[in-house]
Design an enzyme around this catalytic site. Structure first.
Site, PDB file in Angstrom:
ATOM      1  N   ARG A  92     -46.811  68.342 103.265  1.00 38.95           N
ATOM      2  CA  ARG A  92     -46.874  69.202 102.093  1.00 38.95           C
ATOM      3  C   ARG A  92     -47.438  70.579 102.474  1.00 38.95           C
ATOM      4  O   ARG A  92     -47.416  70.946 103.632  1.00 38.95           O
ATOM      5  CB  ARG A  92     -47.690  68.506 101.004  1.00 38.95           C
ATOM      6  CG  ARG A  92     -47.049  67.182 100.571  1.00 38.95           C
ATOM      7  CD  ARG A  92     -47.745  66.560  99.393  1.00 38.95           C
ATOM      8  NE  ARG A  92     -47.673  67.415  98.215  1.00 38.95           N
ATOM      9  CZ  ARG A  92     -48.413  67.232  97.111  1.00 38.95           C
ATOM     10  NH1 ARG A  92     -49.257  66.212  97.055  1.00 38.95           N
ATOM     11  NH2 ARG A  92     -48.299  68.055  96.085  1.00 38.95           N
TER      12      ARG A  92
ATOM     13  N   TYR B 197     -45.636  61.827  92.954  1.00 41.60           N
ATOM     14  CA  TYR B 197     -46.619  60.743  92.846  1.00 41.60           C
ATOM     15  C   TYR B 197     -46.064  59.434  92.265  1.00 41.60           C
ATOM     16  O   TYR B 197     -46.785  58.452  92.181  1.00 41.60           O
ATOM     17  CB  TYR B 197     -47.819  61.219  92.006  1.00 41.60           C
ATOM     18  CG  TYR B 197     -48.513  62.421  92.627  1.00 41.60           C
ATOM     19  CD1 TYR B 197     -49.155  62.299  93.862  1.00 41.60           C
ATOM     20  CD2 TYR B 197     -48.506  63.668  92.004  1.00 41.60           C
ATOM     21  CE1 TYR B 197     -49.778  63.384  94.456  1.00 41.60           C
ATOM     22  CE2 TYR B 197     -49.133  64.765  92.590  1.00 41.60           C
ATOM     23  CZ  TYR B 197     -49.763  64.617  93.805  1.00 41.60           C
ATOM     24  OH  TYR B 197     -50.382  65.686  94.394  1.00 41.60           O
TER      25      TYR B 197
ATOM     26  N   ASN C 181     -59.506  58.022  96.702  1.00 42.75           N
ATOM     27  CA  ASN C 181     -58.542  59.120  96.732  1.00 42.75           C
ATOM     28  C   ASN C 181     -59.261  60.314  96.106  1.00 42.75           C
ATOM     29  O   ASN C 181     -59.338  60.409  94.882  1.00 42.75           O
ATOM     30  CB  ASN C 181     -57.281  58.766  95.934  1.00 42.75           C
ATOM     31  CG  ASN C 181     -56.236  59.866  96.037  1.00 42.75           C
ATOM     32  OD1 ASN C 181     -56.531  60.968  96.502  1.00 42.75           O
ATOM     33  ND2 ASN C 181     -55.017  59.585  95.595  1.00 42.75           N
TER      34      ASN C 181
ATOM     35  N   ALA D 262     -57.610  66.550  94.972  1.00 41.50           N
ATOM     36  CA  ALA D 262     -57.732  67.928  95.477  1.00 41.50           C
ATOM     37  C   ALA D 262     -59.055  68.154  96.223  1.00 41.50           C
ATOM     38  O   ALA D 262     -59.126  69.004  97.130  1.00 41.50           O
ATOM     39  CB  ALA D 262     -57.602  68.917  94.326  1.00 41.50           C
TER      40      ALA D 262
ATOM     41  N   GLU E  98     -59.638  56.151 103.011  1.00 43.70           N
ATOM     42  CA  GLU E  98     -59.126  57.322 102.283  1.00 43.70           C
ATOM     43  C   GLU E  98     -57.646  57.105 101.979  1.00 43.70           C
ATOM     44  O   GLU E  98     -56.885  56.717 102.869  1.00 43.70           O
ATOM     45  CB  GLU E  98     -59.308  58.562 103.167  1.00 43.70           C
ATOM     46  CG  GLU E  98     -58.717  59.825 102.587  1.00 43.70           C
ATOM     47  CD  GLU E  98     -58.831  61.010 103.556  1.00 43.70           C
ATOM     48  OE1 GLU E  98     -59.490  60.896 104.625  1.00 43.70           O
ATOM     49  OE2 GLU E  98     -58.235  62.059 103.238  1.00 43.70           O
TER      50      GLU E  98
ATOM     51  N   ARG F 142     -47.640  62.953  85.674  1.00 45.89           N
ATOM     52  CA  ARG F 142     -47.851  64.104  86.548  1.00 45.89           C
ATOM     53  C   ARG F 142     -46.856  64.097  87.718  1.00 45.89           C
ATOM     54  O   ARG F 142     -46.800  63.118  88.470  1.00 45.89           O
ATOM     55  CB  ARG F 142     -49.271  63.986  87.090  1.00 45.89           C
ATOM     56  CG  ARG F 142     -49.623  64.928  88.175  1.00 45.89           C
ATOM     57  CD  ARG F 142     -50.950  64.540  88.822  1.00 45.89           C
ATOM     58  NE  ARG F 142     -51.323  65.560  89.771  1.00 45.89           N
ATOM     59  CZ  ARG F 142     -52.151  65.371  90.790  1.00 45.89           C
ATOM     60  NH1 ARG F 142     -52.705  64.192  90.971  1.00 45.89           N
ATOM     61  NH2 ARG F 142     -52.422  66.352  91.619  1.00 45.89           N
TER      62      ARG F 142
ATOM     63  N   PRO G   1     -59.811  63.991  90.763  1.00 45.75           N
ATOM     64  CA  PRO G   1     -59.247  64.755  89.648  1.00 45.75           C
ATOM     65  C   PRO G   1     -57.734  64.629  89.507  1.00 45.75           C
ATOM     66  O   PRO G   1     -57.015  64.597  90.497  1.00 45.75           O
ATOM     67  CB  PRO G   1     -59.644  66.199  89.951  1.00 45.75           C
ATOM     68  CG  PRO G   1     -60.032  66.217  91.385  1.00 45.75           C
ATOM     69  CD  PRO G   1     -60.541  64.846  91.701  1.00 45.75           C
ATOM     70  N   ASN G   2     -57.310  64.566  88.270  1.00 44.44           N
ATOM     71  CA  ASN G   2     -55.894  64.541  87.858  1.00 44.44           C
ATOM     72  C   ASN G   2     -55.186  63.215  88.127  1.00 44.44           C
ATOM     73  O   ASN G   2     -54.026  63.051  87.749  1.00 44.44           O
ATOM     74  CB  ASN G   2     -55.099  65.699  88.506  1.00 44.44           C
ATOM     75  CG  ASN G   2     -55.657  67.046  88.116  1.00 44.44           C
ATOM     76  OD1 ASN G   2     -55.815  67.302  86.934  1.00 44.44           O
ATOM     77  ND2 ASN G   2     -55.978  67.889  89.081  1.00 44.44           N
TER      78      ASN G   2
ATOM     79  N   HIS H 188     -54.004  58.564 100.079  1.00 40.62           N
ATOM     80  CA  HIS H 188     -53.214  59.606  99.410  1.00 40.62           C
ATOM     81  C   HIS H 188     -51.842  59.044  99.077  1.00 40.62           C
ATOM     82  O   HIS H 188     -51.180  58.465  99.949  1.00 40.62           O
ATOM     83  CB  HIS H 188     -53.077  60.853 100.284  1.00 40.62           C
ATOM     84  CG  HIS H 188     -54.405  61.455 100.582  1.00 40.62           C
ATOM     85  ND1 HIS H 188     -55.127  62.129  99.636  1.00 40.62           N
ATOM     86  CD2 HIS H 188     -55.162  61.424 101.701  1.00 40.62           C
ATOM     87  CE1 HIS H 188     -56.281  62.490 100.160  1.00 40.62           C
ATOM     88  NE2 HIS H 188     -56.334  62.071 101.413  1.00 40.62           N
TER      89      HIS H 188
HETATM   90  C1  DQA Z   1     -53.342  63.475  96.598  1.00 38.45           C
HETATM   91  C2  DQA Z   1     -52.951  64.685  97.441  1.00 38.45           C
HETATM   92  C3  DQA Z   1     -53.798  65.898  97.082  1.00 38.45           C
HETATM   93  O1  DQA Z   1     -53.424  67.012  97.866  1.00 38.45           O
HETATM   94  C4  DQA Z   1     -53.638  66.251  95.623  1.00 38.45           C
HETATM   95  O2  DQA Z   1     -54.491  67.319  95.277  1.00 38.45           O
HETATM   96  C5  DQA Z   1     -53.813  65.106  94.711  1.00 38.45           C
HETATM   97  C6  DQA Z   1     -53.326  63.780  95.110  1.00 38.45           C
HETATM   98  C7  DQA Z   1     -52.406  62.263  96.825  1.00 38.45           C
HETATM   99  O3  DQA Z   1     -52.790  61.178  96.411  1.00 38.45           O
HETATM  100  O4  DQA Z   1     -51.300  62.420  97.364  1.00 38.45           O
HETATM  101  O5  DQA Z   1     -54.264  65.271  93.578  1.00 38.45           O
HETATM  102  O6  DQA Z   1     -54.647  63.057  96.985  1.00 38.45           O
END
Ligand code: DQA
Length: 159
Positions: A106, A22, A73, A76, A97, A17, A9-10, A99
């Site tokens: 964080r 990011y 990825n 959240a 995985e 964003r 998501p997002n 990020h």
């Molecule tokens: C994320 C880190 C997560 O905590 C966050 O909710 C994201 C992006 C990252 O790529 O740093 O949406 O996965």
């Protein structure tokens, strides 16, 4: 061999964003770079993004028999989703995985990953370049699997 990239998501909002966290690259630009690396190295690659947990679970299940490795990825859902963890564990394909941010520097709620213990490895904190590092790791894993398979096939051929 085929790599499936799954974005949670997002992540469709990358580039607009929270750029300070990011970076400024759009998801499509990241995917284009991964596509280039895959084709230069003889791998097939497929991309999927969803804001919905169930759709991500469905996509993971579809990878069984269709894909050789997953770069994910879960965004959240990393921190909450037992369903995504169980799906990865069920299909048991090599998974990395990813990020973009370093989740360990964080907020406390981001410092726990539900999926870390069912993946081959985690890469976190190198900005959009994290995906490139994951590609290098995944190609290494798949090349090792391929040469093992080739060796086994050789041994089966009667001389
Ligand atoms: C994320 C880190 C997560 O905590 C966050 O909710 C994201 C992006 C990252 O790529 O740093 O949406 O996965």
């Amino acid at each position: 061999m085929k790599i499936t990239v799954i974005q949670g998501p997002n992540l469709n909002m990358l580039g607009t964003r929270e750029k300070n966290i990011y970076g400024g690259m759009k998801l499509e630009q990241i995917h284009q770079q991964m596509r280039d690396v895959a084709s230069q190295n003889g791998f097939e690659i497929d991309f999927f993004q969803s804001n919905l947990e169930g759709e991500i679970v469905d996509k993971i299940q579809e990878c069984l028999g269709d894909s050789d490795g997953i770069i994910i990825n879960p965004a959240a859902y990393t921190h909450t989703s037992i369903a995504i963890r169980d799906a990865l564990s069920a299909i048991n394909l090599p998974t990395i995985e990813v990020h973009i941010s370093n989740i360990y520097r964080r907020e406390e709620f981001r410092q726990k990953s539900m999926i870390a213990s069912v993946v081959a490895g985690q890469i976190s904190g190198f900005g959009p370049f994290t995906y490139h590092l994951a590609m290098v790791g995944m190609m290494q894993i798949l090349n090792e699997i391929k040469s093992l398979r080739d060796q086994q096939a050789q041994q089966k051929i009667p001389h």
